[in-house]
Scaffold this active site. Structure first.
Site, PDB file in Angstrom:
ATOM      1  N   ASP A 159      21.899 -46.383   3.278  1.00 29.97           N
ATOM      2  CA  ASP A 159      21.602 -47.061   3.256  1.00 29.97           C
ATOM      3  C   ASP A 159      24.107 -48.059   3.533  1.00 29.97           C
ATOM      4  O   ASP A 159      24.209 -48.206   4.296  1.00 29.97           O
ATOM      5  CB  ASP A 159      22.720 -48.422   1.258  1.00 29.97           C
ATOM      6  CG  ASP A 159      21.279 -48.551   0.703  1.00 29.97           C
ATOM      7  OD1 ASP A 159      20.682 -49.252   1.115  1.00 29.97           O
ATOM      8  OD2 ASP A 159      21.154 -46.844   0.670  1.00 29.97           O
ATOM      9  N   HIS A 187      20.344 -47.241  -5.445  1.00 27.97           N
ATOM     10  CA  HIS A 187      19.099 -47.405  -3.737  1.00 27.97           C
ATOM     11  C   HIS A 187      18.367 -49.029  -4.171  1.00 27.97           C
ATOM     12  O   HIS A 187      17.434 -48.711  -4.385  1.00 27.97           O
ATOM     13  CB  HIS A 187      19.323 -46.571  -3.687  1.00 27.97           C
ATOM     14  CG  HIS A 187      18.151 -46.625  -2.393  1.00 27.97           C
ATOM     15  ND1 HIS A 187      18.906 -47.407  -1.400  1.00 27.97           N
ATOM     16  CD2 HIS A 187      16.557 -46.828  -2.025  1.00 27.97           C
ATOM     17  CE1 HIS A 187      17.728 -47.265  -0.173  1.00 27.97           C
ATOM     18  NE2 HIS A 187      16.243 -47.142  -1.019  1.00 27.97           N
TER      19      HIS A 187
END
Length: 334
Positions: A159, A187
């Protein structure tokens, strides 16, 4: 050349591992001087596929690779490990609730945590990749009470890299010119990619990302959504989940644990929230900005948090708290 280190990759016959194993074995992660033994764990039905992976690793003729051990047994896989990269998990299938996914994974990560506790070195570094990564990491850590909980982290580097690259693309600079983006939280699609503290090098001058981009509505809107939903976008296009980019992120994450973060830079990692100064509830694996030195991470302290950020950080913490409660319920019955 020193003693070989023992590196475990689980889910070793899968997509991510296929991209990851070559990078590790050729020295991209632990350096060009560090010999290694690769231990590859997968489930029994995947052992034939795993044999093929072992053959390919042998056929790469890599000087650092001393031995490859394929196995479906935890007592073999977790023995004397220096590092464990837990990629394998039960994938989410169509029509599956997140709760069903958690239930299946609690079993796996409880068992692997117990195996780490029993067989691995107490200094082992454990990186959880398999989703839901934050909660799987918490379960593994709780199931390995003799290993310091600071030794467990989960991957939010993918990410982090996605956020860096979106900023770089927007400004027409290299991804290396962007530093100190932060991924806060889970996440999942509630994660918060934060560029309030990020810097970018534009024509030799370092400026804040907000100042460089001059488009607050994009930074607070499409940018965040793109990063949050990138995994789903890849699946939609490729009909498979991110593998090459996930493997690259794992390499980045583990290399930083091993060698430390560059001076003046921080990275995002899911780590235990105890004792943080950002009002994140204790005992969650939550993604924070960290710096790493001597294989030990520390929170980046004292970053000012505005109201917009606070709301987003609390939202993802709430999701993690709910996931934890569900997982702990399953843990007691697993």
């Amino acid at each position: 050349m020193g003693e070989p280190i023992r590196v475990l990759v689980t889910g070793a016959a899968g997509q991510i591992a296929y991209s990851l194993l070559y990078s590790i074995a050729k020295g991209d992660v632990f350096g060009k001087e560090q010999p290694l033994v690769l231990v590859l764990l997968d489930i029994t039905p995947m052992m034939t596929v795993l044999e093929g992976v072992v053959m390919e690793l042998q056929d790469c003729a890599l000087p650092l690779l001393r031995e490859v051990i394929p196995t479906d047994k935890e007592e073999v896989a977790f023995k004397d490990l220096d590092i464990a990269i837990l990629v394998g998990s039960m994938p989410r299938r169509e029509g599956m609730e997140r709760k069903d996914l958690l239930k299946a994974n609690v079993k796996i990560f409880k068992s692997q945590g117990a195996a780490l506790d029993k067989y691995a070195k107490k200094t082992v570094k454990v990186v959880v990749v398999g989703n839901p990564a934050n909660t799987n990491c918490l379960i593994a850590s709780k199931s390995a009470p003799s290993i310091p909980k600071e030794n467990f982290s989960c991957l939010t580097r993918l990410d982090h890299n996605r956020a860096k690259s979106q900023i770089a693309l927007k400004l027409g600079v290299s991804a290396n010119d962007v530093k100190n983006v932060i991924i806060w939280g889970n996440h999942s699609s509630t994660q918060y990619p934060d560029v309030n503290h990020a810097k970018v090098n534009v024509k030799g001058k370092e400026v804040g990302v907000y100042e460089a981009i001059k488009d607050d509505s994009w930074l607070k809107g499409d940018f965040i959504l793109t990063v949050q939903q990138r995994g789903a976008a890849v699946i939609k296009a490729r009909k498979l989940s991110s593998a090459m980019s996930a493997a690259k992120a794992i390499c980045d994450h583990v290399r930083d644990i091993w060698f430390g973060t560059p001076v003046g830079e921080f990275v995002s990692m899911g780590v235990i929230s105890d004792g943080n100064s950002y009002s994140v509830p204790e005992d969650l694996i939550y993604s924070f900005p960290v710096v790493i030195k001597d294989k030990t991470w520390k929170f980046v302290e004292g970053l000012p948090i505005n109201d917009f950020s606070r709301e987003k950080m609390d939202l993802t913490a709430k999701e993690l708290t709910e996931e934890k409660e569900t997982a702990v319920e399953f843990l007691s019955s697993a």
